[in-house]
Design a protein around this motif. Structure first.
Motif, PDB file in Angstrom:
ATOM      1  N   LEU A   5       0.850  -1.189   0.000  1.00 24.87           N
ATOM      2  CA  LEU A   5       0.000   0.000   0.000  1.00 24.87           C
ATOM      3  C   LEU A   5       0.882   1.235   0.000  1.00 24.87           C
ATOM      4  N   ALA A   6       0.387   2.297  -0.597  1.00 24.36           N
ATOM      5  CA  ALA A   6       1.150   3.549  -0.633  1.00 24.36           C
ATOM      6  C   ALA A   6       1.016   4.321   0.674  1.00 24.36           C
ATOM      7  N   ASN A   7      -0.163   4.250   1.311  1.00 26.03           N
ATOM      8  CA  ASN A   7      -0.415   5.061   2.499  1.00 26.03           C
ATOM      9  C   ASN A   7      -1.329   4.329   3.469  1.00 26.03           C
ATOM     10  N   ALA A   8      -1.188   4.669   4.745  1.00 22.67           N
ATOM     11  CA  ALA A   8      -2.156   4.205   5.729  1.00 22.67           C
ATOM     12  C   ALA A   8      -3.501   4.815   5.354  1.00 22.67           C
ATOM     13  N   GLY A   9      -4.575   4.160   5.714  1.00 29.74           N
ATOM     14  CA  GLY A   9      -5.904   4.661   5.390  1.00 29.74           C
ATOM     15  C   GLY A   9      -6.460   4.102   4.100  1.00 29.74           C
ATOM     16  N   GLU A  10      -5.643   3.378   3.340  1.00 24.03           N
ATOM     17  CA  GLU A  10      -6.143   2.755   2.109  1.00 24.03           C
ATOM     18  C   GLU A  10      -6.965   1.517   2.464  1.00 24.03           C
ATOM     19  N   THR A  11      -8.031   1.297   1.715  1.00 21.56           N
ATOM     20  CA  THR A  11      -8.833   0.094   1.900  1.00 21.56           C
ATOM     21  C   THR A  11      -8.306  -0.993   0.975  1.00 21.56           C
ATOM     22  N   GLN A  43      -5.447  -2.601  12.213  1.00 20.56           N
ATOM     23  CA  GLN A  43      -6.265  -2.962  11.061  1.00 20.56           C
ATOM     24  C   GLN A  43      -7.706  -3.063  11.545  1.00 20.56           C
ATOM     25  N   SER A  44      -8.658  -2.737  10.682  1.00 19.62           N
ATOM     26  CA  SER A  44     -10.063  -2.876  11.042  1.00 19.62           C
ATOM     27  C   SER A  44     -10.876  -3.154   9.790  1.00 19.62           C
ATOM     28  N   VAL A  45     -12.083  -3.676  10.021  1.00 20.04           N
ATOM     29  CA  VAL A  45     -12.995  -3.918   8.909  1.00 20.04           C
ATOM     30  C   VAL A  45     -13.607  -2.580   8.531  1.00 20.04           C
ATOM     31  N   ASN A  46     -13.429  -2.172   7.291  1.00 19.14           N
ATOM     32  CA  ASN A  46     -13.941  -0.895   6.813  1.00 19.14           C
ATOM     33  C   ASN A  46     -15.440  -1.037   6.548  1.00 19.14           C
ATOM     34  N   THR A  91     -16.971 -17.191  -1.885  1.00 19.87           N
ATOM     35  CA  THR A  91     -15.992 -16.118  -1.737  1.00 19.87           C
ATOM     36  C   THR A  91     -16.461 -15.194  -0.622  1.00 19.87           C
ATOM     37  N   ILE A  92     -15.576 -14.946   0.323  1.00 17.19           N
ATOM     38  CA  ILE A  92     -15.858 -14.032   1.424  1.00 17.19           C
ATOM     39  C   ILE A  92     -14.973 -12.808   1.235  1.00 17.19           C
ATOM     40  N   ASP A  93     -15.579 -11.640   1.119  1.00 24.05           N
ATOM     41  CA  ASP A  93     -14.828 -10.392   0.980  1.00 24.05           C
ATOM     42  C   ASP A  93     -14.884  -9.602   2.281  1.00 24.05           C
ATOM     43  N   ILE A  94     -13.703  -9.303   2.827  1.00 29.53           N
ATOM     44  CA  ILE A  94     -13.594  -8.532   4.062  1.00 29.53           C
ATOM     45  C   ILE A  94     -12.852  -7.234   3.734  1.00 29.53           C
ATOM     46  N   PRO A  95     -13.592  -6.108   3.565  1.00 32.51           N
ATOM     47  CA  PRO A  95     -12.924  -4.833   3.284  1.00 32.51           C
ATOM     48  C   PRO A  95     -12.182  -4.362   4.541  1.00 32.51           C
ATOM     49  N   THR A  96     -10.909  -4.148   4.394  1.00 29.28           N
ATOM     50  CA  THR A  96     -10.048  -3.875   5.536  1.00 29.28           C
ATOM     51  C   THR A  96      -9.291  -2.569   5.319  1.00 29.28           C
ATOM     52  N   ILE A  97      -9.012  -1.900   6.407  1.00 28.90           N
ATOM     53  CA  ILE A  97      -8.260  -0.647   6.322  1.00 28.90           C
ATOM     54  C   ILE A  97      -7.098  -0.710   7.310  1.00 28.90           C
ATOM     55  N   LEU A  98      -5.966  -0.177   6.902  1.00 23.34           N
ATOM     56  CA  LEU A  98      -4.821  -0.026   7.796  1.00 23.34           C
ATOM     57  C   LEU A  98      -4.908   1.383   8.355  1.00 23.34           C
ATOM     58  N   VAL A 107      10.916  -1.118   9.391  1.00 17.87           N
ATOM     59  CA  VAL A 107      12.225  -1.632   9.017  1.00 17.87           C
ATOM     60  C   VAL A 107      12.593  -0.987   7.695  1.00 17.87           C
ATOM     61  N   ASN A 108      13.642  -0.194   7.704  1.00 17.06           N
ATOM     62  CA  ASN A 108      14.063   0.516   6.491  1.00 17.06           C
ATOM     63  C   ASN A 108      12.909   1.308   5.876  1.00 17.06           C
ATOM     64  N   GLY A 109      12.088   1.940   6.730  1.00 17.66           N
ATOM     65  CA  GLY A 109      10.996   2.767   6.246  1.00 17.66           C
ATOM     66  C   GLY A 109       9.763   2.004   5.789  1.00 17.66           C
ATOM     67  N   THR A 110       9.672   0.707   6.100  1.00 16.01           N
ATOM     68  CA  THR A 110       8.541  -0.106   5.657  1.00 16.01           C
ATOM     69  C   THR A 110       7.851  -0.749   6.852  1.00 16.01           C
ATOM     70  N   LEU A 111       6.525  -0.617   6.908  1.00 19.48           N
ATOM     71  CA  LEU A 111       5.702  -1.270   7.926  1.00 19.48           C
ATOM     72  C   LEU A 111       5.144  -2.541   7.298  1.00 19.48           C
ATOM     73  N   THR A 112       5.274  -3.665   7.983  1.00 20.59           N
ATOM     74  CA  THR A 112       4.801  -4.944   7.441  1.00 20.59           C
ATOM     75  C   THR A 112       3.739  -5.531   8.357  1.00 20.59           C
ATOM     76  N   ARG A 113       2.672  -6.047   7.770  1.00 19.32           N
ATOM     77  CA  ARG A 113       1.597  -6.733   8.481  1.00 19.32           C
ATOM     78  C   ARG A 113       1.405  -8.111   7.859  1.00 19.32           C
ATOM     79  N   THR A 114       1.284  -9.138   8.694  1.00 18.09           N
ATOM     80  CA  THR A 114       0.985 -10.476   8.177  1.00 18.09           C
ATOM     81  C   THR A 114      -0.408 -10.880   8.628  1.00 18.09           C
ATOM     82  N   ASN A 115      -0.999 -11.844   7.941  1.00 16.28           N
ATOM     83  CA  ASN A 115      -2.354 -12.276   8.257  1.00 16.28           C
ATOM     84  C   ASN A 115      -2.545 -13.729   7.864  1.00 16.28           C
TER      85      ASN A 115
END
Length: 167
Positions: A5-11, A43-46, A91-98, A107-115
């Motif tokens: 993602l380019a920015n926080a707040g993206e869905t 993270q949250s469900v948008n 198919t289950i779609d979960i719209p999520t937002i960071l 780490v080196n300017g990158t935030l990583t999230r796993t799921n």
């Protein structure tokens, strides 16, 4: 699988795809299926539970056949209407937002999230659970721009009884 993602707040959309083979005999059918996804802090469900949708293999909306709940970071979808999913791909779609205040290690300017997601079925009083592979979401100052990013996963349900995947 990973996505940036380019920015926080993206869905972005976590997509769980589950395939269940047809069962000829009712005695072999599970009595319920539960899909669980635990989002990391920040993270949250948008749109909340009402924004989560379930579709059959033909694209028809079958969300009403599932009980959907969000408890803290845990998203749960359960159905006892197993005939809706047997012999089909759902198919289950979960719209999520960071969220912009998402905690994490840079780490080196990158935030990583796993799921990781899971699917459980109750069969003859026993619960069987399988986990998906782990997907990775990264955010950095890069210019990646995608209207609806999706992250893919695969969950082995049970030996010989189908798969779930998370895109």
């Amino acid at each position: 699988t990973s996505h940036q993602l380019a920015n926080a707040g993206e869905t972005y959309t976590y997509r769980i795809i589950h395939s269940t083979p047809p069962e000829i005999y009712d005695s072999y059918k599970a009595t319920s299926y539960t899909f669980t996804d635990v989002l990391q802090p920040g993270q949250s469900v948008n749109g909340g539970a009402a924004a989560i949708k379930v579709y059959n293999g033909d694209g028809g909306n079958i969300t009403s056949n599932f009980s959907i709940g969000i408890n803290g970071q845990t998203v749960t979808l359960t159905t006892t209407k197993v005939d809706v999913i047997y012999g089909d791909v759902i198919t289950i779609d979960i719209p999520t937002i960071l969220n912009s205040d998402a905690p994490g290690y840079m780490v080196n300017g990158t935030l990583t999230r796993t799921n990781t997601a899971s699917v459980s079925r109750v069969y003859k009083g026993t619960t069987e659970t399988r986990n998906s592979n782990t997907t990775t979401l990264t955010m950095s100052g890069g210019g990646f721009d995608m209207a609806h990013p999706q992250i893919a996963k695969a969950v082995k349900v049970a030996s010989g009884s189908g798969y779930a995947s998370k895109a």
